[in-house]
Design an enzyme around this catalytic site. Sequence first.
Site, PDB file in Angstrom:
ATOM      1  N   PHE A 173       3.523  29.695 -18.422  1.00  0.00           N
ATOM      2  CA  PHE A 173       3.139  30.765 -17.507  1.00  0.00           C
ATOM      3  C   PHE A 173       2.228  30.202 -16.443  1.00  0.00           C
ATOM      4  O   PHE A 173       1.593  29.166 -16.655  1.00  0.00           O
ATOM      5  CB  PHE A 173       2.405  31.867 -18.286  1.00  0.00           C
ATOM      6  CG  PHE A 173       3.041  33.225 -18.133  1.00  0.00           C
ATOM      7  CD1 PHE A 173       4.158  33.563 -18.866  1.00  0.00           C
ATOM      8  CD2 PHE A 173       2.514  34.165 -17.251  1.00  0.00           C
ATOM      9  CE1 PHE A 173       4.744  34.810 -18.732  1.00  0.00           C
ATOM     10  CE2 PHE A 173       3.092  35.411 -17.104  1.00  0.00           C
ATOM     11  CZ  PHE A 173       4.211  35.746 -17.847  1.00  0.00           C
TER      12      PHE A 173
ATOM     13  N   GLN B 176      -5.477  41.680  -7.222  1.00  0.00           N
ATOM     14  CA  GLN B 176      -4.388  40.704  -7.316  1.00  0.00           C
ATOM     15  C   GLN B 176      -3.050  41.235  -6.827  1.00  0.00           C
ATOM     16  O   GLN B 176      -2.617  42.313  -7.235  1.00  0.00           O
ATOM     17  CB  GLN B 176      -4.221  40.263  -8.772  1.00  0.00           C
ATOM     18  CG  GLN B 176      -3.084  39.272  -8.978  1.00  0.00           C
ATOM     19  CD  GLN B 176      -3.079  38.705 -10.384  1.00  0.00           C
ATOM     20  OE1 GLN B 176      -2.589  39.331 -11.310  1.00  0.00           O
ATOM     21  NE2 GLN B 176      -3.669  37.536 -10.548  1.00  0.00           N
TER      22      GLN B 176
ATOM     23  N   HIS C  25       0.755  40.309  -7.183  1.00  0.00           N
ATOM     24  CA  HIS C  25       1.684  39.481  -7.951  1.00  0.00           C
ATOM     25  C   HIS C  25       2.730  38.955  -6.982  1.00  0.00           C
ATOM     26  O   HIS C  25       3.264  39.720  -6.176  1.00  0.00           O
ATOM     27  CB  HIS C  25       2.337  40.328  -9.048  1.00  0.00           C
ATOM     28  CG  HIS C  25       3.084  39.520 -10.061  1.00  0.00           C
ATOM     29  ND1 HIS C  25       4.242  38.847  -9.756  1.00  0.00           N
ATOM     30  CD2 HIS C  25       2.834  39.255 -11.369  1.00  0.00           C
ATOM     31  CE1 HIS C  25       4.666  38.218 -10.846  1.00  0.00           C
ATOM     32  NE2 HIS C  25       3.829  38.448 -11.831  1.00  0.00           N
TER      33      HIS C  25
ATOM     34  N   LEU D  85       7.837  44.907 -10.741  1.00  0.00           N
ATOM     35  CA  LEU D  85       7.448  43.577 -11.186  1.00  0.00           C
ATOM     36  C   LEU D  85       8.621  42.741 -11.683  1.00  0.00           C
ATOM     37  O   LEU D  85       9.441  43.205 -12.468  1.00  0.00           O
ATOM     38  CB  LEU D  85       6.423  43.732 -12.326  1.00  0.00           C
ATOM     39  CG  LEU D  85       5.847  42.445 -12.881  1.00  0.00           C
ATOM     40  CD1 LEU D  85       5.030  41.723 -11.838  1.00  0.00           C
ATOM     41  CD2 LEU D  85       4.993  42.753 -14.106  1.00  0.00           C
TER      42      LEU D  85
ATOM     43  N   GLU E 259       6.330  36.623 -14.166  1.00  0.00           N
ATOM     44  CA  GLU E 259       6.163  35.191 -14.018  1.00  0.00           C
ATOM     45  C   GLU E 259       6.994  34.443 -15.052  1.00  0.00           C
ATOM     46  O   GLU E 259       7.269  33.255 -14.891  1.00  0.00           O
ATOM     47  CB  GLU E 259       4.685  34.903 -14.304  1.00  0.00           C
ATOM     48  CG  GLU E 259       4.056  33.876 -13.465  1.00  0.00           C
ATOM     49  CD  GLU E 259       2.552  34.072 -13.530  1.00  0.00           C
ATOM     50  OE1 GLU E 259       2.082  35.152 -13.134  1.00  0.00           O
ATOM     51  OE2 GLU E 259       1.877  33.147 -13.990  1.00  0.00           O
TER      52      GLU E 259
ATOM     53  N   ARG F   9      -6.827  36.811 -11.829  1.00  0.00           N
ATOM     54  CA  ARG F   9      -6.449  36.791 -13.239  1.00  0.00           C
ATOM     55  C   ARG F   9      -5.225  35.905 -13.450  1.00  0.00           C
ATOM     56  O   ARG F   9      -4.300  35.937 -12.645  1.00  0.00           O
ATOM     57  CB  ARG F   9      -6.135  38.211 -13.719  1.00  0.00           C
ATOM     58  CG  ARG F   9      -5.601  38.238 -15.139  1.00  0.00           C
ATOM     59  CD  ARG F   9      -5.438  39.631 -15.676  1.00  0.00           C
ATOM     60  NE  ARG F   9      -4.352  40.392 -15.074  1.00  0.00           N
ATOM     61  CZ  ARG F   9      -3.051  40.205 -15.339  1.00  0.00           C
ATOM     62  NH1 ARG F   9      -2.658  39.252 -16.160  1.00  0.00           N
ATOM     63  NH2 ARG F   9      -2.146  40.970 -14.763  1.00  0.00           N
TER      64      ARG F   9
END
Lengths: 586, 235
Positions: free
Chosen positions: A115, A242, A244, A254, A257, A399
């Site tokens: 990740f 954040q 993404h 989403l 990742e 994060r």
Amino acid sequence: MIHKFDVVIVGAGGAGLRAAVEIPKGYSCAVISKVFPTRSHTGTAQGGVCAALSNEEDDSWLNHAFDTVKGSDYLGDQDAIEIMCQDAPRAIIELEHMGMPFSRTKEGKIAQRKFGGHTKPEDPNDPNSRRLPVQRACYSADRTGHVMLQTLYENCIKNNVNFFSEYYLTDLIIEDGTCKGLIALDMATSEIHTFHAKAVMFATGGYGRVYRITSNAHVGTGDGCALVYQAGLPLEDMEFYQFHPTGLWRLGILVSEAARGEGGILRNSANEPFMEVYAPTVKDLAPRDMVSRAIISEIRAGRGILGSDGTYYINLDLTHLGKKVIDEKIPEITGFARTYLGVEPTKESVPIQPTAHYAMGGIPTNYDTEVLYDNKGKTVTGFYAAGECACVSVHGGNRLGTNSLLDIVVFGRRGGKKIAEFLETAKQIDFNSDPSEKTKEKLTNLLSQSGNEKTAVIRRELQQNMMDKCGIFRNETDLTEMKQLIMQYKERYNNITVQDKSSVFNTDLVETIELANMLDIAESINDGALNRKESRGAHMREDFPKREDEKWMKHTFIWKDGSGGNPRIDYKPVIKTRFEPMERKY
Amino acid sequence: MEVTFKILRYNPEKDKEPHYEQYRFEAHENMTVLDCLHKIKWEHDGSLAFRRSCAHGVCGSDGMRINGKNHLACSTLLKDLNTKDTITIEPLPSMPIVKDLILDMTDFYEKYYAVKPYLINKSPVPPDSERLQSNEDAEKLFESAKCILCACCTTSCPSTWSNDNYIGPAALLKAYRFVFDTRDDAADERLDIIDTPDGIWRCHTIFNCIESCPKEINITWHISQLKKELSNREL
């Protein structure tokens, strides 16, 4: 109606449910949530939850802590980060024991994958050697959050936890530095309920909905954080929000990742794998803030791909992974690409764009989840916060992927334990006056006020402008404009007409209250961003592009009650243990 | 393009009976039904009530009847519907309407709780490690664990329509999730719970559940595995 409980937890996502499981049977505990528990946003987390279990390769919690500190751009509090990373293997094993289904290794252990931002030194004997991606994310295909939420809810059913589903939080009762309870609206009937409690925990989640393109559920409006701010308490590091890197283009849904963890590659209009330029060692597995900036930089340099609606996107190429990996390891997200964009990921690239995803900032707490009263370490008696709404701070300026699911189970449990300890001697303290009056007055006013404004119109303008002016790249001009706009929205808010006057599931009214909360949240993000004249983690100032540790390695605390309608800002030092700040290269 | 939505509306404070209302508006084929409901709510009639949260088919809030078929509003795109004709939106059948598209789901949840939807393990767990489970055994659970409790399956089942007491496919699927978990010790307890006339035997393999499941779970297959387990037990 008045309810008395030893503890009331607000929010039925991972943090709230994990805390509820921890409350000993002898104490009465209620969980209130604006949606049925399994609808909470934890369920949409996909890729994994990390812990240095060493099931696939050698790893250590110190590697994990180093990555988290570096990923945070040295804004995370290192004592809290050490606690989280050290506790991670236990927390994951506990979830397995609770019944969470995991993907497994050949030996039948919990499977782990790579990740973004999770690394270990190439030479185990030399901590300073080149760091390469490590398999640390424990997963259940790409539905890790979904099965975690189910498992935690199931354990609450087993423990007979009291749930008040579809109750909407409207007020937090803090008198004389002590939290005494809260007020909530039963959405089914519009009845006002007073929850009188010795301890209250907020596990109310994030506020991605202040941005136009977001991965967050519609419920992610920051109600808990906003009520804390409205109660005159500070919020911490709100400017760190954040994005993404891989949201589905136009929609923001989403794409985990995990897609890159399994080998997916980002490509620009020339089909170049551009992350090699921005992060030569870890490439597509760089932390999210860096990948999001790289994507926007590519688009700004004219290397984006022009979409049908005139906006630009970048391609996420999964075609080389093969059908088997796609179907077994990332079935859910590739399904989203098929459903919403009509793209077949085994044959063509998935169009993506950065999407507002996670709040690093929030309600300041210590590592036992006690809410801070000020920036000097004083706490609010009987008040706790955990999960995305809280700022411990383990995520600092940015994060790392998989650390949020870890955060909720580690600090949800710690909060539950701390509350149980507090309840041993805590007393139920009477209210000074009827605390539901304020909510009643607010609702009456909202239902009776009339004007030509609509909740949805102001909300859409706020979301679009936050995206354009207070998003991935920021500067003084845009942020100053945004500040003016938010002030205008707040004035226009008073001219909203709530069309629905009924008392049964008046979601028009709830959305209008949510908007007031979103405006306060946007104010705290934007003022924090305007004030912080450096670039760190997810906060990128084009006019101050460097990280300035001497001046700015400190947490922002922001209060609503400054002079002339302006919030007040002060600071709290970052806690350092063993990790010295260094340049953040990957 | 212009589309017409016909929505079953009901406000218990005003209406004696549910009735249809029509809305005509400009839309795009890539919009979901949920996008359209939001457009109606946000631009035309703020009183329209429906549940929704994640808006991409994971939270299970917005199961409803779209042109007579149970599905999630957020996972149904206009391009997959015939937009030349009126699109009819109704709440899922067989549950009491509270307001518009919002149902009282108490009974649905009660049936889910009835199958003891949590791991019951009576043997001690290893203190510092996970219990081992083969990936093959783990993957046997994954499809059933995808369930989002949207109620599309249970309310699509003719057995539910004809008998309020039928436990329904969603609860049976949840029973499977634990009965076939190698870590669980309470298979017999759960099998006893579903081995009743209003339990699993009211499933007549009609397959509506599969057709209506937005997560594409082969629910009937899972139920058939439970039936097999029950027959084996009786032998």
